[in-house]
Write a protein that holds these residues in place. Structure first.
Motif, PDB file in Angstrom:
ATOM      1  N   SER A   1      -4.039  -7.132  29.478  1.00  0.00           N
ATOM      2  CA  SER A   1      -5.140  -7.124  28.515  1.00  0.00           C
ATOM      3  C   SER A   1      -4.759  -6.354  27.265  1.00  0.00           C
ATOM      4  N   ARG A   2      -4.156  -5.180  27.456  1.00  0.00           N
ATOM      5  CA  ARG A   2      -3.726  -4.383  26.303  1.00  0.00           C
ATOM      6  C   ARG A   2      -2.631  -5.118  25.526  1.00  0.00           C
ATOM      7  N   TRP A   3      -1.746  -5.771  26.248  1.00  0.00           N
ATOM      8  CA  TRP A   3      -0.671  -6.544  25.608  1.00  0.00           C
ATOM      9  C   TRP A   3      -1.247  -7.656  24.745  1.00  0.00           C
ATOM     10  N   LEU A   4      -2.134  -8.444  25.312  1.00  0.00           N
ATOM     11  CA  LEU A   4      -2.688  -9.582  24.579  1.00  0.00           C
ATOM     12  C   LEU A   4      -3.598  -9.145  23.437  1.00  0.00           C
ATOM     13  N   ALA A   5      -4.162  -7.951  23.532  1.00  0.00           N
ATOM     14  CA  ALA A   5      -5.046  -7.465  22.470  1.00  0.00           C
ATOM     15  C   ALA A   5      -4.314  -7.330  21.143  1.00  0.00           C
ATOM     16  N   SER A   6      -2.987  -7.236  21.190  1.00  0.00           N
ATOM     17  CA  SER A   6      -2.211  -7.150  19.953  1.00  0.00           C
ATOM     18  C   SER A   6      -2.169  -8.486  19.222  1.00  0.00           C
ATOM     19  N   GLY A   7      -2.498  -9.569  19.937  1.00  0.00           N
ATOM     20  CA  GLY A   7      -2.541 -10.888  19.308  1.00  0.00           C
ATOM     21  C   GLY A   7      -1.187 -11.505  19.065  1.00  0.00           C
ATOM     22  N   ALA A   8      -0.128 -10.908  19.610  1.00  0.00           N
ATOM     23  CA  ALA A   8       1.222 -11.376  19.308  1.00  0.00           C
ATOM     24  C   ALA A   8       1.719 -12.470  20.246  1.00  0.00           C
ATOM     25  N   ALA A   9       1.079 -12.635  21.393  1.00  0.00           N
ATOM     26  CA  ALA A   9       1.603 -13.557  22.398  1.00  0.00           C
ATOM     27  C   ALA A   9       0.886 -14.906  22.365  1.00  0.00           C
ATOM     28  N   PRO A  10       1.638 -16.014  22.338  1.00  0.00           N
ATOM     29  CA  PRO A  10       1.032 -17.348  22.380  1.00  0.00           C
ATOM     30  C   PRO A  10       0.622 -17.710  23.809  1.00  0.00           C
ATOM     31  N   VAL A  11      -0.642 -17.540  24.131  1.00  0.00           N
ATOM     32  CA  VAL A  11      -1.127 -17.697  25.505  1.00  0.00           C
ATOM     33  C   VAL A  11      -2.227 -18.751  25.548  1.00  0.00           C
ATOM     34  N   HIS A  12      -2.236 -19.530  26.630  1.00  0.00           N
ATOM     35  CA  HIS A  12      -3.227 -20.591  26.777  1.00  0.00           C
ATOM     36  C   HIS A  12      -4.342 -20.244  27.762  1.00  0.00           C
ATOM     37  N   ARG A  13      -4.086 -19.323  28.678  1.00  0.00           N
ATOM     38  CA  ARG A  13      -5.141 -18.899  29.602  1.00  0.00           C
ATOM     39  C   ARG A  13      -4.768 -17.564  30.229  1.00  0.00           C
ATOM     40  N   LEU A  14      -5.803 -16.805  30.585  1.00  0.00           N
ATOM     41  CA  LEU A  14      -5.644 -15.464  31.137  1.00  0.00           C
ATOM     42  C   LEU A  14      -6.395 -15.369  32.455  1.00  0.00           C
ATOM     43  N   ILE A  15      -5.718 -14.852  33.478  1.00  0.00           N
ATOM     44  CA  ILE A  15      -6.334 -14.658  34.788  1.00  0.00           C
ATOM     45  C   ILE A  15      -6.269 -13.177  35.134  1.00  0.00           C
ATOM     46  N   LEU A  16      -7.424 -12.573  35.333  1.00  0.00           N
ATOM     47  CA  LEU A  16      -7.506 -11.171  35.758  1.00  0.00           C
ATOM     48  C   LEU A  16      -7.919 -11.164  37.228  1.00  0.00           C
ATOM     49  N   TRP A  17      -6.990 -10.794  38.084  1.00  0.00           N
ATOM     50  CA  TRP A  17      -7.210 -10.880  39.529  1.00  0.00           C
ATOM     51  C   TRP A  17      -7.405  -9.459  40.075  1.00  0.00           C
ATOM     52  N   ALA A  18      -8.586  -9.230  40.640  1.00  0.00           N
ATOM     53  CA  ALA A  18      -8.945  -7.881  41.106  1.00  0.00           C
ATOM     54  C   ALA A  18      -8.755  -6.888  39.972  1.00  0.00           C
ATOM     55  N   ALA A  19      -9.134  -7.309  38.769  1.00  0.00           N
ATOM     56  CA  ALA A  19      -8.880  -6.506  37.570  1.00  0.00           C
ATOM     57  C   ALA A  19      -9.900  -6.865  36.504  1.00  0.00           C
ATOM     58  N   SER A  20      -9.852  -6.140  35.408  1.00  0.00           N
ATOM     59  CA  SER A  20     -10.725  -6.432  34.279  1.00  0.00           C
ATOM     60  C   SER A  20     -10.122  -5.828  33.022  1.00  0.00           C
ATOM     61  N   PHE A  21     -10.768  -6.078  31.887  1.00  0.00           N
ATOM     62  CA  PHE A  21     -10.327  -5.473  30.645  1.00  0.00           C
ATOM     63  C   PHE A  21     -10.508  -3.959  30.740  1.00  0.00           C
ATOM     64  N   PRO A  22      -9.520  -3.187  30.293  1.00  0.00           N
ATOM     65  CA  PRO A  22      -9.683  -1.729  30.302  1.00  0.00           C
ATOM     66  C   PRO A  22     -10.726  -1.304  29.282  1.00  0.00           C
TER      67      PRO A  22
ATOM     68  N   VAL B   1       1.195 -21.655  28.693  1.00  0.00           N
ATOM     69  CA  VAL B   1       1.475 -20.280  29.126  1.00  0.00           C
ATOM     70  C   VAL B   1       0.235 -19.680  29.782  1.00  0.00           C
ATOM     71  N   THR B   2       0.396 -19.256  31.020  1.00  0.00           N
ATOM     72  CA  THR B   2      -0.656 -18.571  31.766  1.00  0.00           C
ATOM     73  C   THR B   2      -0.215 -17.134  32.023  1.00  0.00           C
ATOM     74  N   ILE B   3      -1.092 -16.189  31.725  1.00  0.00           N
ATOM     75  CA  ILE B   3      -0.824 -14.779  32.014  1.00  0.00           C
ATOM     76  C   ILE B   3      -1.762 -14.335  33.126  1.00  0.00           C
ATOM     77  N   LEU B   4      -1.196 -13.756  34.173  1.00  0.00           N
ATOM     78  CA  LEU B   4      -2.005 -13.238  35.286  1.00  0.00           C
ATOM     79  C   LEU B   4      -1.687 -11.765  35.483  1.00  0.00           C
ATOM     80  N   GLY B   5      -2.737 -10.969  35.555  1.00  0.00           N
ATOM     81  CA  GLY B   5      -2.586  -9.557  35.858  1.00  0.00           C
ATOM     82  C   GLY B   5      -3.371  -9.215  37.108  1.00  0.00           C
ATOM     83  N   PHE B   6      -2.691  -8.603  38.067  1.00  0.00           N
ATOM     84  CA  PHE B   6      -3.342  -8.199  39.312  1.00  0.00           C
ATOM     85  C   PHE B   6      -3.574  -6.690  39.298  1.00  0.00           C
ATOM     86  N   SER B   7      -4.823  -6.264  39.530  1.00  0.00           N
ATOM     87  CA  SER B   7      -5.171  -4.847  39.623  1.00  0.00           C
ATOM     88  C   SER B   7      -4.703  -4.113  38.369  1.00  0.00           C
TER      89      SER B   7
END
Length: 215
Positions: free
Chosen positions: A124-145, A111-117
């Motif tokens: 980032s806020r979604w994954l911070a809850s720790g509920a999603a089984p994710v293997h990698r995160l891509i922040l494109w033109a974005a960053s952690f709030p 599972v790859t999660i990509l967030g643009f802008s």
């Protein structure tokens, strides 16, 4: 005057590239930026459509006219108004979407999660809850709030490969903002891989394929 909330049900829209099957090895959940619509955003991911990858683009729940009172429509994940409720609604929506997709795919799917802008802050806020089984995160033109919940968010990103991608001519990214983003990631204990490309505030096909191959 007392503010109150009522939990209600509504219809969320999403688009897919690829077909769920036993041949799928990779699932991508890709979240668009401010003022975009998912069906147009998803077109940028056509290079990943190889028969083994399923790409899913959810659309933000709030839509608006981009110019005046008619014409083109865009969507936004949230505003400053009632933001905590919107963040919770987003997490519920995205968790349900992910669970629905995983039920149709092999247990070994990556599972790859990509967030643009703006979508980057959303995932980032979604994954911070720790509920999603994710293997990698891509922040494109974005960053952690900057308002991410460090108390729970830190554990959620431990051992999670994180990639930062941005265009060298992106008008929304400055040396000062890059410095702040790095400080925030250091607080979370994250050492991201960073990719850049010649371009502005957009996706870039060659870089997208490069990131996918090297992660």
């Amino acid at each position: 005057m007392t503010e109150q909330h009522l939990l209600t049900q509504r219809t969320a829209r999403y688009y897919t590239l690829g077909t769920a099957s036993e041949q799928i090895t990779d699932l991508w959940i890709v979240c668009h930026g401010y003022g975009q619509l998912a069906r147009y955003f998803l077109r940028h991911f056509a290079p990943l459509d190889n028969g083994r990858t399923l790409i899913v683009a959810p659309e933000a729940l709030s839509r608006f006219y981009l110019d005046g009172f008619s014409g083109r429509v865009g969507a936004t994940w949230m505003t400053k108004e009632d933001r905590l409720a919107e963040i919770e609604d987003q997490a519920t929506y995205l968790n349900l979407l992910l669970q629905t997709q995983l039920q149709q795919l092999p247990a070994s799917v990556r599972v790859t999660i990509l967030g643009f802008s703006q979508g980057g802050a959303t995932v980032s806020r979604w994954l911070a809850s720790g509920a999603a089984p994710v293997h990698r995160l891509i922040l494109w033109a974005a960053s952690f709030p900057e308002d991410i919940d460090f108390s729970s968010g830190k554990a959620a990103f431990e051992h999670l490969p994180v990639v930062i991608v941005y265009g060298t001519q992106d008008e929304f990214i400055t040396s000062e903002s890059l410095k702040k983003k790095q400080q925030l990631m250091n607080e979370l204990g994250i050492q991201p891989q960073v990719y850049t490309f010649e371009g502005g505030h957009t996706l870039h096909s060659e870089t997208l394929l490069l990131v996918d191959k090297t992660l």
